[in-house]
Design a protein around this motif. Structure first.
Motif, PDB file in Angstrom:
ATOM      1  N   UNK A  25     -29.612  -0.938 -55.863  1.00 25.29           N
ATOM      2  CA  UNK A  25     -29.086  -0.419 -54.598  1.00 25.29           C
ATOM      3  C   UNK A  25     -30.163  -0.410 -53.518  1.00 25.29           C
ATOM      4  N   UNK A  26     -29.770  -0.591 -52.271  1.00 23.29           N
ATOM      5  CA  UNK A  26     -30.741  -0.537 -51.167  1.00 23.29           C
ATOM      6  C   UNK A  26     -31.154   0.907 -50.872  1.00 23.29           C
ATOM      7  N   UNK A  27     -32.244   1.048 -50.140  1.00 18.19           N
ATOM      8  CA  UNK A  27     -32.677   2.360 -49.667  1.00 18.19           C
ATOM      9  C   UNK A  27     -32.042   2.576 -48.302  1.00 18.19           C
ATOM     10  N   UNK A  28     -31.363   3.694 -48.146  1.00 19.85           N
ATOM     11  CA  UNK A  28     -30.755   3.985 -46.843  1.00 19.85           C
ATOM     12  C   UNK A  28     -31.822   4.525 -45.903  1.00 19.85           C
ATOM     13  N   UNK A  82     -38.736   6.394 -58.320  1.00 26.19           N
ATOM     14  CA  UNK A  82     -39.597   5.299 -57.885  1.00 26.19           C
ATOM     15  C   UNK A  82     -38.856   4.302 -56.986  1.00 26.19           C
ATOM     16  N   UNK A  83     -37.633   3.908 -57.381  1.00 21.71           N
ATOM     17  CA  UNK A  83     -36.888   2.911 -56.603  1.00 21.71           C
ATOM     18  C   UNK A  83     -36.344   3.468 -55.289  1.00 21.71           C
ATOM     19  N   UNK A  84     -36.373   4.790 -55.125  1.00 22.62           N
ATOM     20  CA  UNK A  84     -35.993   5.390 -53.840  1.00 22.62           C
ATOM     21  C   UNK A  84     -37.167   5.411 -52.879  1.00 22.62           C
ATOM     22  N   UNK A  85     -38.373   5.321 -53.431  1.00 21.92           N
ATOM     23  CA  UNK A  85     -39.584   5.377 -52.614  1.00 21.92           C
ATOM     24  C   UNK A  85     -40.041   3.977 -52.215  1.00 21.92           C
ATOM     25  N   UNK A 104     -37.372  -6.858 -53.804  1.00 20.20           N
ATOM     26  CA  UNK A 104     -37.183  -7.176 -52.399  1.00 20.20           C
ATOM     27  C   UNK A 104     -35.726  -7.149 -51.995  1.00 20.20           C
ATOM     28  N   UNK A 105     -35.505  -7.008 -50.706  1.00 23.44           N
ATOM     29  CA  UNK A 105     -34.150  -6.970 -50.147  1.00 23.44           C
ATOM     30  C   UNK A 105     -33.571  -8.377 -50.067  1.00 23.44           C
ATOM     31  N   UNK A 106     -32.333  -8.512 -50.503  1.00 29.51           N
ATOM     32  CA  UNK A 106     -31.650  -9.809 -50.440  1.00 29.51           C
ATOM     33  C   UNK A 106     -31.157 -10.048 -49.018  1.00 29.51           C
ATOM     34  N   UNK A 107     -31.662 -11.118 -48.406  1.00 35.78           N
ATOM     35  CA  UNK A 107     -31.263 -11.485 -47.041  1.00 35.78           C
ATOM     36  C   UNK A 107     -30.165 -12.541 -47.041  1.00 35.78           C
ATOM     37  N   UNK A 145     -24.064  -7.512 -59.702  1.00 35.74           N
ATOM     38  CA  UNK A 145     -23.436  -8.458 -58.779  1.00 35.74           C
ATOM     39  C   UNK A 145     -24.229  -8.470 -57.480  1.00 35.74           C
ATOM     40  N   UNK A 146     -24.867  -9.601 -57.147  1.00 32.14           N
ATOM     41  CA  UNK A 146     -25.698  -9.645 -55.938  1.00 32.14           C
ATOM     42  C   UNK A 146     -24.857  -9.668 -54.660  1.00 32.14           C
ATOM     43  N   UNK A 147     -25.388  -9.030 -53.622  1.00 28.60           N
ATOM     44  CA  UNK A 147     -24.809  -9.133 -52.284  1.00 28.60           C
ATOM     45  C   UNK A 147     -25.930  -8.900 -51.272  1.00 28.60           C
ATOM     46  N   UNK A 148     -25.738  -9.418 -50.088  1.00 29.70           N
ATOM     47  CA  UNK A 148     -26.733  -9.264 -49.018  1.00 29.70           C
ATOM     48  C   UNK A 148     -26.899  -7.775 -48.728  1.00 29.70           C
ATOM     49  N   UNK A 149     -28.153  -7.352 -48.608  1.00 25.53           N
ATOM     50  CA  UNK A 149     -28.463  -5.945 -48.350  1.00 25.53           C
ATOM     51  C   UNK A 149     -28.887  -5.198 -49.605  1.00 25.53           C
TER      52      UNK A 149
END
Length: 165
Positions: A25-28, A82-85, A104-107, A145-149
């Motif tokens: 998951x991404x960091x908000x 850790x993954x939130x930081x 890294x973030x998927x662009x 499941x990958x998605x942008x973001x």
């Protein structure tokens, strides 16, 4: 007689072949947090440039910044996951090989079929702390499941080239 030219690095292409990976998951972050992070990265980039030019004061500033970031990280890790930081990292896993742990973030996502094995492959364009990295991974080696973001976390064999002009 060979002519000497002043060469400069015009581009760096880095590609990772992932042996395993997970979608995270991404960091908000709000706009203010994004702006602060961008300013911090630019500040560090300027300090590094000054250091490359031989500025001893810049070296001391970088050491001070590293200590402050380390202290902030330790403090946050007491309360947070850790993954939130960490929004991204690029860490060597071995000394001998070009194997790295990557987050890294998927662009961008491209899907391809390996014409030799008929396996579905993903090609991710990642932002790893302002480093652009292309990663190729087989669908069967990917969890989630990958998605942008979203973020990609995995182990990659890294290859690249520096283009001089």
């Amino acid at each position: 007689e060979a002519r000497k030219k002043n060469l400069t690095c015009s581009q760096v292409n880095i590609v990772g072949i992932a042996s395993e990976g997970t979608i995270v998951l991404p960091i908000e972050k709000d706009e203010e947090e994004e702006q602060i992070e961008k300013e911090e990265r630019e500040k560090l980039r300027l300090i590094l440039q000054q250091m490359k030019n031989g500025d001893e004061e810049a070296k001391e500033m970088l050491e001070k910044e590293e200590k402050e970031l380390d202290d902030q990280l330790k403090e946050r890790l007491r309360e947070e996951d850790f993954l939130s930081v960490m929004s991204g990292y690029f860490i060597p896993e071995t000394i001998d090989e070009a194997t790295y742990a990557v987050l890294g973030e998927i662009l961008e996502i491209k899907e391809r079929i390996n014409n030799q094995t008929d396996e579905k492959m993903y090609i991710f364009s990642l932002d790893v702390n302002d480093l652009n990295l292309e990663v190729v991974i087989s669908q069967r080696e990917l969890i989630g499941m990958p998605s942008v973001g979203m973020r990609f976390m995995g182990t990659c064999w890294i290859q690249g080239k520096v283009i001089m002009s």
